[in-house]
Design a protein around this motif. Structure first.
Motif, PDB file in Angstrom:
ATOM      1  N   HIS A 111       0.820  -1.211   0.000  1.00  0.00           N
ATOM      2  CA  HIS A 111       0.000   0.000   0.000  1.00  0.00           C
ATOM      3  C   HIS A 111       0.853   1.261   0.000  1.00  0.00           C
ATOM      4  CE1 HIS A 111      -2.599   3.240   1.433  1.00  0.00           C
ATOM      5  NE2 HIS A 111      -3.581   2.569   0.856  1.00  0.00           N
ATOM      6  N   GLU A 112       1.897   1.295   0.844  1.00  0.00           N
ATOM      7  CA  GLU A 112       2.693   2.521   0.993  1.00  0.00           C
ATOM      8  C   GLU A 112       3.283   2.976  -0.346  1.00  0.00           C
ATOM      9  OE1 GLU A 112       5.825   2.279   3.939  1.00  0.00           O
ATOM     10  OE2 GLU A 112       6.670   4.209   3.309  1.00  0.00           O
ATOM     11  N   HIS A 141       0.496   3.847  -3.068  1.00  0.00           N
ATOM     12  CA  HIS A 141      -0.064   5.163  -2.751  1.00  0.00           C
ATOM     13  C   HIS A 141       0.937   6.272  -3.086  1.00  0.00           C
ATOM     14  CE1 HIS A 141      -1.477   8.528  -0.219  1.00  0.00           C
ATOM     15  NE2 HIS A 141      -2.670   8.035  -0.507  1.00  0.00           N
ATOM     16  N   ASN A 166       0.494   9.226  -5.940  1.00  0.00           N
ATOM     17  CA  ASN A 166       0.405  10.610  -5.466  1.00  0.00           C
ATOM     18  C   ASN A 166       1.609  11.469  -5.853  1.00  0.00           C
ATOM     19  OD1 ASN A 166      -2.137  11.232  -3.692  1.00  0.00           O
ATOM     20  ND2 ASN A 166      -1.614   9.079  -3.369  1.00  0.00           N
ATOM     21  N   ARG A 204     -12.529  -2.570  -1.907  1.00  0.00           N
ATOM     22  CA  ARG A 204     -11.226  -2.901  -1.309  1.00  0.00           C
ATOM     23  C   ARG A 204     -10.931  -4.395  -1.452  1.00  0.00           C
ATOM     24  NH1 ARG A 204      -8.881  -5.386   2.757  1.00  0.00           N
ATOM     25  NH2 ARG A 204     -10.872  -6.148   3.542  1.00  0.00           N
ATOM     26  N   ASN A 219      -4.652  -3.044  -1.533  1.00  0.00           N
ATOM     27  CA  ASN A 219      -5.914  -3.045  -0.792  1.00  0.00           C
ATOM     28  C   ASN A 219      -6.048  -4.228   0.168  1.00  0.00           C
ATOM     29  OD1 ASN A 219      -6.835  -0.655  -1.791  1.00  0.00           O
ATOM     30  ND2 ASN A 219      -7.995  -1.580  -3.482  1.00  0.00           N
ATOM     31  N   LYS A 233      -1.277  -2.293   6.141  1.00  0.00           N
ATOM     32  CA  LYS A 233      -2.250  -1.201   6.139  1.00  0.00           C
ATOM     33  C   LYS A 233      -3.571  -1.608   6.808  1.00  0.00           C
ATOM     34  CE  LYS A 233      -4.579   2.509   4.544  1.00  0.00           C
ATOM     35  NZ  LYS A 233      -4.380   3.851   5.137  1.00  0.00           N
ATOM     36  N   SER A 251     -11.307   3.594   4.322  1.00  0.00           N
ATOM     37  CA  SER A 251     -10.818   4.802   3.661  1.00  0.00           C
ATOM     38  C   SER A 251      -9.311   4.646   3.446  1.00  0.00           C
ATOM     39  CB  SER A 251     -11.150   6.050   4.473  1.00  0.00           C
ATOM     40  OG  SER A 251     -10.359   6.078   5.617  1.00  0.00           O
ATOM     41  N   GLY A 252      -8.863   5.138   2.313  1.00  0.00           N
ATOM     42  CA  GLY A 252      -7.469   4.962   1.931  1.00  0.00           C
ATOM     43  C   GLY A 252      -7.262   3.798   0.976  1.00  0.00           C
ATOM     44  N   HIS A 253      -8.338   3.051   0.674  1.00  0.00           N
ATOM     45  CA  HIS A 253      -8.166   2.013  -0.360  1.00  0.00           C
ATOM     46  C   HIS A 253      -7.900   2.704  -1.700  1.00  0.00           C
ATOM     47  CE1 HIS A 253     -11.781   2.353  -2.839  1.00  0.00           C
ATOM     48  NE2 HIS A 253     -12.528   2.425  -1.756  1.00  0.00           N
ATOM     49  N   SER A 303      -5.776   7.091  -6.695  1.00  0.00           N
ATOM     50  CA  SER A 303      -5.493   8.083  -5.657  1.00  0.00           C
ATOM     51  C   SER A 303      -4.725   9.204  -6.337  1.00  0.00           C
ATOM     52  CB  SER A 303      -4.650   7.433  -4.548  1.00  0.00           C
ATOM     53  OG  SER A 303      -4.428   8.336  -3.486  1.00  0.00           O
TER      54      SER A 303
END
Ligand code: OVM
Length: 399
Positions: free
Chosen positions: A51-52, A55, A59, A280, A317, A322, A336-338, A343
């Motif tokens: 995830h890290e 994401h 971004n 997710r 996900n 995470k 939230s954050g999936h 993103s």
């Protein structure tokens, strides 16, 4: 010293049928191998499954660009299979302009205007499904619903909508390698593309619909008249297959978790969270790529300019770093954050519409159906990008 010797290399082909059918063991192996991995069958690609890093890549649109395509093919080195999308396969400043137009059309204010219609269609369709009792969750519900409400809202005529399914399949297959799946879905590329592009013209679009609103943005000079049909094409590419499979995967998730469905039946306010958790748990868009726009790094690992970066959204996900108990479908988890809808600046521009569809269909179902029985094995439609069901035999037990 080549610093890339530090990157673990794995044998997996994410596009091999066995991995498309059941990607989760591969996802776990990729996550556990490291923050950045290489895949033996695709030597020019680096991949992230945690995830890290997924994401972080999504971004950082300056380092990880979309203009070279968001599939395996690097459009700086090889020609795209169709003229590039002006939003998906674009970077700022072009992306900023086109995104502003689409995001205004697909806004929360629009949701307020279309909600009653979308809810009434969901109620009517679920009524028909409940009357049937035994249904195919895909052909009787997950597919007809988006295929009706979204093209209606865009302002497309009723005839020929099966072209949208063929086109979506093709677009999402084109983001993978030139394998058998892509070959089969592009057999009919010419007539389907002709139909799609014809229906992107203003004269085919109902005045006031989402498609016509793109042309209104051209009327006011915000975009050009050359750009308008290509932006309508984005609606037709991204607005149907995605939501069909999002709904299909949500039905699958609920049908296979009767205790979760019972909670939804008892509390209709869980419809939205149940849809979100399905995104997710069974991410519709499994993967997207970026391209390194310059020499850069991910988690301290050097990545050379023009390298394709494969982001495993579905693996992120379910990253245990995470999510607690990531493999559990739990509609009371607020996920939230999936990254199922991406993103960052390219995050799904139609997300409020997609979530509205999920909410009203699951609400209509939960109101009328006290239990969903799985009536037999489901089958999958393999696609290089989408997690898609072909059939999902269910019995809807009326409340
Ligand atoms: C587009 C497009 C096509 C497929 C997917 C997508 C997920 C966008 O043509 O802009 O977003």
């Amino acid at each position: 010293m080549n610093e890339n010797t530090a990157i673990p290399e794995l044998e997996f082909d994410p596009y091999a049928p066995e991995n498309l059918l059941d990607p989760y063991p591969m996802h776990e192996a990729l996550r556990e191998a490291g923050p950045v991995v290489k895949l033996r069958p695709y030597p020019s690609v680096v991949a992230c499954a945690r995830h890290e890093q997924v994401h972080a890549v999504l971004n950082d649109h300056q380092s990880f660009i979309s203009g070279a395509g968001v599939g395996l093919t690097n459009f700086n080195l090889e020609a795209p299979f169709r003229p590039k999308s002006l939003i998906l396969e674009a970077d700022p400043p072009l992306h900023t302009q086109t995104r502003a137009v689409l995001s205004r059309i697909l806004s929360p204010k629009t949701v307020m205007q279309i909600r009653a219609t979308f809810a009434a269609e969901a109620d009517a369709l679920v009524d028909r499904c409940v009357a049937k009792g035994e249904i195919d969750g895909i052909h009787d519900l997950a597919q007809p619903y988006p295929l009706k409400v979204f093209p209606d809202a865009v302002g497309l005529e009723a005839d020929g909508r099966e072209n949208l399914l063929l086109y979506g399949d093709m677009v999402f297959n084109s983001m993978g390698p030139r394998n058998e799946l892509l070959a089969r879905s592009t057999e009919r590329v010419a007539p389907v593309t002709t139909w799609i592009m014809e229906h992107c013209r203003r004269e085919h679009l109902r005045p006031g619909g989402f498609g016509d609103q793109i042309y209104q943005a051209a009327d006011s000079g915000e975009i050009s008249f050359e750009q308008a049909p290509l932006l309508v094409r984005s609606f037709l590419s991204a607005g149907v297959d995605t939501t069909i499979n999002g709904l299909g995967n949500a039905l699958y998730s609920l049908a296979h978790h009767p205790e979760q469905y019972a909670k939804l039946h008892a509390d209709l306010t869980l419809a939205r969270p149940a849809f979100e958790e399905a995104l997710r748990w069974e991410s519709t868009a499994q993967t997207f790529f970026r391209t390194a726009g310059a020499d850069t790094a991910i988690a301290g690992i050097q990545v050379q300019k023009e390298t394709k970066v494969l982001c495993f959204l579905a693996a992120a996900n379910r990253d245990p770093r995470k999510w607690p108990e990531p493999d559990r479908y739990d509609i009371e988890r607020r996920p939230s954050g999936h990254v199922a809808m991406g993103s960052g600046i390219h995050g799904c521009v139609g997300q409020v519409i997609a979530r509205l569809e999920g909410e009203v269909v699951l609400t209509a179902l939960a109101k009328r159906v006290k239990r969903i029985d799985v009536m037999g094995p489901h089958t999958r439609r393999l696609n290089n990008t989408l997690r898609a069901l072909e059939t999902l035999p269910l019995r809807l037990v009326a409340a």
